[in-house]
Design an enzyme around this catalytic site. Structure first.
Site, PDB file in Angstrom:
ATOM      1  N   GLN A 186       0.927  42.762 -38.892  1.00 43.07           N
ATOM      2  CA  GLN A 186       0.029  43.572 -39.711  1.00 43.07           C
ATOM      3  C   GLN A 186       0.831  44.713 -40.337  1.00 43.07           C
ATOM      4  OE1 GLN A 186      -3.078  42.922 -40.365  1.00 43.07           O
ATOM      5  NE2 GLN A 186      -3.682  41.434 -38.810  1.00 43.07           N
ATOM      6  N   TYR A 214      -5.484  31.111 -34.169  1.00 44.26           N
ATOM      7  CA  TYR A 214      -4.586  31.870 -35.047  1.00 44.26           C
ATOM      8  C   TYR A 214      -4.150  33.179 -34.382  1.00 44.26           C
ATOM      9  CZ  TYR A 214      -7.692  29.160 -38.194  1.00 44.26           C
ATOM     10  OH  TYR A 214      -8.472  28.189 -38.780  1.00 44.26           O
ATOM     11  N   ASN A 219      -1.482  39.857 -31.275  1.00 44.96           N
ATOM     12  CA  ASN A 219      -1.914  41.174 -31.739  1.00 44.96           C
ATOM     13  C   ASN A 219      -3.284  41.556 -31.183  1.00 44.96           C
ATOM     14  OD1 ASN A 219      -1.663  43.526 -33.505  1.00 44.96           O
ATOM     15  ND2 ASN A 219      -3.210  42.547 -34.794  1.00 44.96           N
ATOM     16  N   GLU A 235      -1.765  29.070 -31.520  1.00 43.38           N
ATOM     17  CA  GLU A 235      -0.972  29.488 -32.676  1.00 43.38           C
ATOM     18  C   GLU A 235       0.007  28.376 -32.998  1.00 43.38           C
ATOM     19  OE1 GLU A 235       0.918  30.863 -35.739  1.00 43.38           O
ATOM     20  OE2 GLU A 235      -0.763  32.046 -34.940  1.00 43.38           O
ATOM     21  N   ASP A 295      -9.065  34.676 -36.723  1.00 45.08           N
ATOM     22  CA  ASP A 295      -8.435  35.521 -37.743  1.00 45.08           C
ATOM     23  C   ASP A 295      -7.646  34.576 -38.652  1.00 45.08           C
ATOM     24  OD1 ASP A 295      -7.250  37.443 -39.271  1.00 45.08           O
ATOM     25  OD2 ASP A 295      -6.052  38.330 -37.668  1.00 45.08           O
ATOM     26  N   CYS A 320      -9.149  38.259 -43.963  1.00 46.46           N
ATOM     27  CA  CYS A 320      -8.355  38.934 -44.993  1.00 46.46           C
ATOM     28  C   CYS A 320      -8.799  38.525 -46.390  1.00 46.46           C
ATOM     29  CB  CYS A 320      -6.863  38.637 -44.801  1.00 46.46           C
ATOM     30  SG  CYS A 320      -6.438  36.883 -44.938  1.00 46.46           S
ATOM     31  N   GLU A 354      -9.902  43.926 -45.725  1.00 46.30           N
ATOM     32  CA  GLU A 354     -10.150  43.074 -44.550  1.00 46.30           C
ATOM     33  C   GLU A 354     -11.523  43.405 -43.992  1.00 46.30           C
ATOM     34  OE1 GLU A 354      -7.366  41.800 -41.951  1.00 46.30           O
ATOM     35  OE2 GLU A 354      -5.747  41.740 -43.436  1.00 46.30           O
TER      36      GLU A 354
END
Length: 362
Positions: A186, A214, A219, A235, A295, A320, A354
């Protein structure tokens, strides 16, 4: 790039315009009050990249105009970049211009900085990098107090590390994150902390187990884990999975497992369509999922993954891209209701925004 509408004096007006746009675009969903998390007005980007333009004996950082001519213009200051980045930029450029070995055929410079004061610079060349370059880069590392990566075709030389360690504070607790060069992180650390804090607060009473798609370098995974019995996160990027595993260990979190696979693959595994060796360390029968966290990339959720999310009592959706979020919500709200909605101004002075959404099964 410095946003074309960069004007700290008008930041609040621009943020208000984004809020009005989102409220209008999502008016069909009868949203609750929208929470708005603003960005610092300057020095908010932790990473950036610049082309290097050579003019006779001088080299400069440049960006290119967005018109048809794509003209280069030199970057003498970068107020959206972190304070550390701005301090390093002229010092690095001075070293480049005073050393032909560093300067020759240098194509691009990438900065990765942290709130915790670490910096990594990637120098990308159109030439092979030899021992002389490595020795010079080591001197540069010592002079500037940074780590350096040298890249050329089929070369990636580390002086000394390929990552930085960021420290983000969420709900009074500090989390350590390995952030690897050329991997996604990010860019706006302050807003990232706000996003993490919002997700943790909204999920406090969900309980049960959490599935995350994801997950990147973990994070959201790390702080969310405190609210659930177990977390299974997926992921597809090998580098991000390795960073996530590093971050789990560095933060002494024991209730997270990572599976390296895409959301589509995991959906197939959940449905029993296919078996995957990459899931052999995970017994899906041991999980009692109450919630899912997604995400996704700008393309949003594919139809099958969207249908998968609808099986869960609680959905935490970070987006996003408001356009694909709206499309996904048109389907998801057939089975779920929106209980919270937030705007995170990750990219000030641009049209990008976002959003965070909490949905509960009807």
């Amino acid at each position: 790039m410095i946003p074309t509408d960069f004007s700290p004096a008008s930041y609040q007006q621009q943020l208000s315009a984004k809020q009005r746009r989102i409220a209008a675009d999502f008016s069909a969903f009868s949203l609750p009050d929208i929470q708005v998390f603003q960005s610092p007005e300057k020095h908010y980007r932790m990473r950036a990249e610049f082309r290097v333009w050579h003019e006779q004996a001088r080299s400069d950082y440049v960006m290119f105009t967005q018109d048809e001519f794509k003209r280069p213009y030199p970057i003498h200051e970068f107020p959206v970049g972190s304070a550390l980045m701005n301090a390093l930029m002229p010092r690095l450029l001075s070293e480049i211009n005073s050393n032909e070995l560093l300067r020759h055929k240098l194509y691009q410079v990438e900065f990765l900085t942290t709130q915790s004061g670490e910096a990594l610079v990637t120098l990308i060349y159109h030439k092979a990098l030899g021992d002389n370059w490595t020795a010079t880069a080591r001197q540069l590392k010592t002079t500037l107090g940074i780590d350096i990566v040298g890249r050329s075709r089929k070369q990636r030389l580390l002086i000394e590390r390929d990552h930085v360690i960021e420290r983000l504070t969420v709900g009074g607790r500090e989390y350590l994150y390995q952030q690897v060069e050329a991997s996604f992180t990010q860019p706006n650390a302050t807003v990232c902390e706000a996003m993490l804090g919002w997700a943790v607060e909204q999920s406090k009473r969900m309980g049960g187990d959490l599935l995350e798609l994801y997950c990147g370098n973990g994070n959201f995974t790390l702080p969310l884990a405190q609210n659930f019995d177990k977390v299974l996160a997926t992921e597809v990027s090998k580098t991000s999975v390795e960073s996530a595993q590093y971050n789990i260990a560095a933060n002494n979190i024991t209730n997270i497992q990572i599976a390296r696979m895409s959301s589509e693959e995991f959906s197939q595994a959940m449905d029993g369509v296919r078996e995957f060796n990459r899931l052999r360390h995970v017994n899906l029968a041991d999980y009692h999922f109450s919630s899912i966290f997604v995400d996704p990339p700008r393309a949003g959720l594919d139809p099958h993954t969207t249908s998968i999310t609808q099986r869960f009592d609680n959905i935490i959706y970070i987006s996003c891209n408001p356009d694909t979020l709206r499309e996904n919500l048109a389907t998801i709200t057939q089975t779920h209701r929106i209980t919270a909605f937030a705007i995170f101004d990750q990219f000030p002075y641009t049209h990008h925004v976002e959003c965070g959404v909490i949905l509960k099964k009807r």
